[in-house]
Design an enzyme around this catalytic site. Structure first.
Site, mmCIF file in Angstrom:
data_model
loop_
_atom_site.group_PDB
_atom_site.id
_atom_site.type_symbol
_atom_site.label_atom_id
_atom_site.label_comp_id
_atom_site.label_asym_id
_atom_site.label_seq_id
_atom_site.Cartn_x
_atom_site.Cartn_y
_atom_site.Cartn_z
ATOM 1 C CB SER A 171 -0.913 0.020 1.231
ATOM 2 O OG SER A 171 -0.137 0.018 2.422
ATOM 3 C CG HIS A 222 -3.525 -1.087 -2.318
ATOM 4 N ND1 HIS A 222 -3.928 0.219 -2.177
ATOM 5 C CD2 HIS A 222 -3.431 -1.590 -1.055
ATOM 6 C CE1 HIS A 222 -4.070 0.495 -0.894
ATOM 7 N NE2 HIS A 222 -3.780 -0.585 -0.196
ATOM 8 C CD GLU A 278 -5.354 2.344 -5.013
ATOM 9 O OE1 GLU A 278 -5.708 3.534 -5.033
ATOM 10 O OE2 GLU A 278 -4.446 1.912 -4.260
ATOM 11 C CG ASN A 314 -3.533 5.118 0.972
ATOM 12 O OD1 ASN A 314 -4.544 5.371 1.620
ATOM 13 N ND2 ASN A 314 -2.941 3.939 1.014
#
Length: 505
Positions: free
Chosen positions: A127, A148, A160, A198
């Protein structure tokens, strides 16, 4: 194995290395898709324990009548622990979910290369690390891709699919197709710090923490404003207490450091102090809030009832707040219109205007009150107000009464630039626009990721289109003027679109 556009065949063996929470979740997803699955963990006995844990979870699904006993038994019949990496030689896909240390991941994939076939697809669930760096030690880095998953993997739809600098397009396509066949929502993204979610989500936390540091309001009130006015499912203070302050702060710090201390991503000092003090959220009993047994959640500040004005003059176009005009008319408030301006005028001389990155104190009109942005003023149940220090108490009370007459709870916050929702959403939109312009992901995948990965009420690019590029740019320019550190400087992509009078991507 089947053609690339179909992903890994259902009969293909999926191996998961690392049997913590994420590894178990990914294994459960692959099992549900019909694959045989093998679990490996370097710690002796951990893989067998993971099999037992997955069996328990599947059993609970049977108890809830969400899975048949026959399907559970069939899934468990396809699941087995292995004691050696060599036992993964027949794998068609290996997903790594070990600790977030670059050296450990590189060592693992180097070992796997000598075990699996040339046709085996390799994937890392990292991540925060660079997929390019993980693959950098491999003889054939083109077959390694980032997958991810979000926690809990069996429930969260988003994955992802990250293409490193050396990842073959065919490998990324195959990974994307495999994840889609598993019933997930895959989005493609480049190998950039934070990937999509993120990276773009940082302002949701950072701006609320900044508002707290500026003493705009307490955490309960800031959370309530972002939920009930901004439309977010959880406020950032409660959410980071759930995630863990250490986990959330580490992600922020990782992205900030990877982007060479870009001021837009600067971590929060207040959150750093929480982590340093061991107040990590629910798991320690304290974070922003007290989670000890019997502790109640503090209530947000809510203004006492005030008398509403009988009439309002609407000056010009209110932009994103234009919907308030219809609400006032429906509430029986007499509305008249004047062509010039962008504000509401109340009978006592109060001037109400939408947050735009400036403060009410900067308004040359003394009786000035700002109101915050809302996702939808019709459905919003709370609105934040901030009055100029020069405004009479009667002005604030009139403004409170107006929004209460529209059925809204009102939270009065300190007069800070951009208030709460407006500055947060403007930053989210700009982060998304910048990411799209830099090729991090397509506009469609960016909005999909934020909707399904963090449950935003609207994709940030769609939100930006609704607000207009000019409003977002001007709000950020005003914030940048108030805080000229670079944090709020609008991206070049946003500036270009606003200058060309174009919609956002």
């Amino acid at each position: 194995m089947t053609a690339i556009d179909r992903g890994i065949d259902r009969a293909g063996l999926v191996a998961v290395v690392g049997t913590g929470t994420m590894g178990q979740g990914i294994a459960q997803v692959a099992l549900a898709a019909g694959h045989p699955v093998r679990l490996y963990d370097a710690a002796p006995g951990r893989a067998a324990q993971a099999v037992d844990a997955i069996a328990d979870r599947l059993g609970r699904l049977v108890d809830k009548e969400r899975l048949s006993a026959a399907d559970r038994d069939a899934a468990l019949g396809r699941l087995a622990p292995v004691a050696d990496l060599a036992d993964l030689a027949e794998a068609d896909l290996v997903v790594e979910a070990i600790l977030e240390e670059l050296g450990a991941k590189q060592q693992l994939f180097t070992a796997l290369e000598s075990v699996v076939s040339d046709g085996c697809l390799l994937a890392t669930n990292t991540s925060s690390l660079s997929v390019t760096a993980v693959a950098g030690v491999l003889r054939r880095p083109g077959r390694l891709v980032g997958l991810h998953f979000f926690n809990p993997a069996p429930l969260m739809p988003l994955v992802e699919v990250v293409r490193g600098a050396a990842t073959d397009e065919a490998a990324a396509d195959r990974a994307h197709a495999t994840v889609a066949a598993w019933g997930k929502t895959p989005v493609r993204c480049a190998d950039t710090p934070g990937f999509i979610v993120n990276r773009i989500a940082r302002p949701f936390y950072a701006e609320a923490f900044r508002a707290y540091e500026e003493r705009a309001a307490d955490p309960a009130t800031l959370d309530a404003v972002l939920r009930e006015s901004g439309g977010f499912r959880m406020g950032p203070f409660a959410l980071t207490d759930l995630i863990g302050q250490d986990v959330n702060e580490a992600v922020t710090r990782s992205v900030w450091e990877a982007l060479f201390h870009d001021p837009k991503f600067t971590p929060s000092l207040a959150q750093r102090q929480l982590v340093a003090s061991g107040r990590l959220g629910r798991k320690t009993g304290h974070g922003w809030f007290d989670h000890s047994e019997g502790a109640g959640r503090p209530a947000p500040h809510t203004a006492e009832p005030c008398e509403p004005p009988g009439k309002v003059v609407v000056h010009g176009d209110l932009g994103p707040a234009q919907g308030l005009v219809g609400l006032m008319e429906e509430a029986g408030i007499a509305v008249t219109r004047e062509p010039v301006g962008a504000h509401l005028a109340l009978p006592d001389g109060t001037r109400l205007s939408l947050a735009d990155g400036t403060t009410a104190a900067e308004d040359p009109f003394p009786a000035s009150v700002r109101f915050d942005l809302a996702l939808d003023y019709r459905t919003a149940t709370r609105v934040a107000l901030a009055a100029s220090p020069a405004a009479p108490e009667e002005s604030l009370r009139s403004a409170i009464g107006l929004f209460q007459a529209l059925g809204k709870a009102v939270s009065v916050v300190q007069d800070i630039p951009g208030m709460v929702v407006a500055r947060t959403v403007a930053m989210l939109v700009d982060f998304a626009e910048d990411a799209a312009a830099r090729g991090v992901a397509s506009p469609e995948d960016i909005d999909t990721a934020m909707l399904t990965g963090v449950n935003y009420p609207r994709g940030p690019l769609a939100w930006g289109r609704a607000l207009g590029a000019h409003w977002v740019r001007d709000t950020l320019r005003n914030l940048h003027h108030a805080c000229p550190t670079g944090r709020y400087a609008p991206s070049q992509a946003l500036i270009r679109r606003a200058a060309a009078d174009e919609g956002l991507l």
